[in-house]
Design a protein around this motif. Structure first.
Motif, PDB file in Angstrom:
ATOM      1  N   GLY A 111      50.438 -34.731  18.005  1.00  0.00           N
ATOM      2  CA  GLY A 111      49.789 -33.715  19.038  1.00  0.00           C
ATOM      3  C   GLY A 111      49.411 -32.582  18.372  1.00  0.00           C
ATOM      4  O   GLY A 111      49.162 -31.827  19.458  1.00  0.00           O
ATOM      5  N   SER A 112      49.873 -32.108  17.351  1.00  0.00           N
ATOM      6  CA  SER A 112      49.938 -30.689  17.277  1.00  0.00           C
ATOM      7  C   SER A 112      48.664 -30.284  16.684  1.00  0.00           C
ATOM      8  O   SER A 112      48.179 -29.517  16.742  1.00  0.00           O
ATOM      9  CB  SER A 112      50.867 -30.935  15.608  1.00  0.00           C
ATOM     10  OG  SER A 112      50.546 -31.001  15.209  1.00  0.00           O
ATOM     11  N   LEU A 113      47.271 -31.070  16.971  1.00  0.00           N
ATOM     12  CA  LEU A 113      46.171 -30.882  16.666  1.00  0.00           C
ATOM     13  C   LEU A 113      45.448 -31.231  17.875  1.00  0.00           C
ATOM     14  O   LEU A 113      44.131 -30.836  17.715  1.00  0.00           O
ATOM     15  CB  LEU A 113      45.649 -31.016  15.195  1.00  0.00           C
ATOM     16  CG  LEU A 113      46.317 -31.188  14.140  1.00  0.00           C
ATOM     17  CD1 LEU A 113      44.992 -32.224  12.994  1.00  0.00           C
ATOM     18  CD2 LEU A 113      45.669 -29.344  13.811  1.00  0.00           C
ATOM     19  N   ARG A 114      46.369 -31.553  19.008  1.00  0.00           N
ATOM     20  CA  ARG A 114      45.567 -31.657  20.455  1.00  0.00           C
ATOM     21  C   ARG A 114      44.947 -30.807  20.490  1.00  0.00           C
ATOM     22  O   ARG A 114      44.696 -29.022  20.586  1.00  0.00           O
ATOM     23  CB  ARG A 114      45.987 -32.157  21.102  1.00  0.00           C
ATOM     24  CG  ARG A 114      46.164 -32.573  22.495  1.00  0.00           C
ATOM     25  CD  ARG A 114      46.632 -33.142  23.554  1.00  0.00           C
ATOM     26  NE  ARG A 114      47.437 -34.535  22.973  1.00  0.00           N
ATOM     27  CZ  ARG A 114      48.632 -34.661  22.275  1.00  0.00           C
ATOM     28  NH1 ARG A 114      49.404 -34.193  22.982  1.00  0.00           N
ATOM     29  NH2 ARG A 114      49.048 -36.063  22.200  1.00  0.00           N
ATOM     30  N   GLY A 115      43.728 -30.568  21.075  1.00  0.00           N
ATOM     31  CA  GLY A 115      42.476 -29.787  22.154  1.00  0.00           C
ATOM     32  C   GLY A 115      41.703 -29.186  20.707  1.00  0.00           C
ATOM     33  O   GLY A 115      40.950 -28.028  21.384  1.00  0.00           O
ATOM     34  N   LEU A 116      42.036 -29.112  19.621  1.00  0.00           N
ATOM     35  CA  LEU A 116      40.774 -28.637  18.282  1.00  0.00           C
ATOM     36  C   LEU A 116      39.796 -29.563  18.352  1.00  0.00           C
ATOM     37  O   LEU A 116      39.939 -31.252  18.859  1.00  0.00           O
ATOM     38  CB  LEU A 116      41.672 -28.806  17.218  1.00  0.00           C
ATOM     39  CG  LEU A 116      42.778 -27.846  17.025  1.00  0.00           C
ATOM     40  CD1 LEU A 116      43.741 -27.977  15.827  1.00  0.00           C
ATOM     41  CD2 LEU A 116      42.215 -25.808  17.499  1.00  0.00           C
ATOM     42  N   THR A 117      38.624 -29.903  18.163  1.00  0.00           N
ATOM     43  CA  THR A 117      37.085 -30.350  18.672  1.00  0.00           C
ATOM     44  C   THR A 117      36.589 -30.392  17.029  1.00  0.00           C
ATOM     45  O   THR A 117      36.475 -29.330  16.097  1.00  0.00           O
ATOM     46  CB  THR A 117      35.902 -29.836  18.862  1.00  0.00           C
ATOM     47  OG1 THR A 117      36.864 -29.487  20.279  1.00  0.00           O
ATOM     48  CG2 THR A 117      34.760 -30.478  19.276  1.00  0.00           C
TER      49      THR A 117
ATOM     50  N   ALA B 221      37.876 -23.599  14.341  1.00  0.00           N
ATOM     51  CA  ALA B 221      39.715 -23.632  14.340  1.00  0.00           C
ATOM     52  C   ALA B 221      39.866 -24.704  13.888  1.00  0.00           C
ATOM     53  O   ALA B 221      40.954 -24.965  13.400  1.00  0.00           O
ATOM     54  CB  ALA B 221      39.371 -23.831  15.586  1.00  0.00           C
ATOM     55  N   TYR B 222      39.636 -25.791  13.787  1.00  0.00           N
ATOM     56  CA  TYR B 222      40.006 -26.917  13.636  1.00  0.00           C
ATOM     57  C   TYR B 222      40.030 -27.647  12.090  1.00  0.00           C
ATOM     58  O   TYR B 222      40.679 -27.531  11.080  1.00  0.00           O
ATOM     59  CB  TYR B 222      39.232 -28.320  14.073  1.00  0.00           C
ATOM     60  CG  TYR B 222      39.493 -29.426  14.020  1.00  0.00           C
ATOM     61  CD1 TYR B 222      40.690 -29.700  14.006  1.00  0.00           C
ATOM     62  CD2 TYR B 222      38.802 -30.577  12.941  1.00  0.00           C
ATOM     63  CE1 TYR B 222      41.112 -32.054  13.487  1.00  0.00           C
ATOM     64  CE2 TYR B 222      38.481 -32.174  12.648  1.00  0.00           C
ATOM     65  CZ  TYR B 222      40.628 -32.199  13.276  1.00  0.00           C
ATOM     66  OH  TYR B 222      40.894 -33.477  12.996  1.00  0.00           O
TER      67      TYR B 222
END
Length: 164
Positions: A70-76, A81-82
């Protein structure tokens, strides 16, 4: 352009790292390992190359980067940013001076997450330095895209090494 065209850029990065006594770790995505291969083409690469991996699935990402679920959730995928998040994580995971990451869609066709074929983001993170860049080739040629994505990442790395 071929892989052989990339090795001089990888060699330049390797020489800069070696001269500084610094190390690097790599996350290859749509490049399929070509960033690592270009950095390893120089004899003596073990002086600066710590390791890395090719990330092609979420499970693979967790295994290579060792991040919390979940620590990279929201990154595309294929965003600066990813790519920066992955570069930071691989740098920490391998305790290296520099981390480089690439994320993209080599094609053909549209990526499962909707990223257009020919789109890639690369990032580098080093001592007091971070940079990211997106490249869009505008075509579906998988191998040509992989080469273009690798070139982008390596040029960003050399630029960052020279600027830092």
């Amino acid at each position: 352009m071929t892989f052989e065209d990339l090795t001089p850029i990888g060699t330049e990065a390797g020489k800069l790292l070696k001269a500084r006594g610094q190390s690097i770790a790599v996350v290859d995505g749509a490049t399929g390992g070509l960033i690592s291969a270009a950095l390893l083409a120089m004899p003596g690469a073990s002086a600066y190359f710590r390791g890395g991996g090719v990330i092609y699935t979420l499970k693979g990402r967790r295994m290579v980067l060792g991040h919390e679920p979940g620590s990279l959730r929201g990154l595309t995928s294929a965003t600066e940013a990813y790519a920066l998040a992955q570069a930071r994580l691989i740098r920490a995971r391998y305790e290296s001076d520099w981390g480089v990451a690439e994320t993209g869609a080599a094609g053909p066709g549209v990526h499962p997450l909707g990223v257009a074929s020919g789109t890639s983001a690369a990032a580098i993170v080093g001592p007091g330095y971070e940079a990211a860049m997106i490249v869009e080739t505008g075509h579906d040629d998988r191998l040509a895209n992989m080469i273009a994505f690798t070139r982008n990442a390596l040029e960003l790395l050399v630029s960052g090494l020279n600027a830092a």
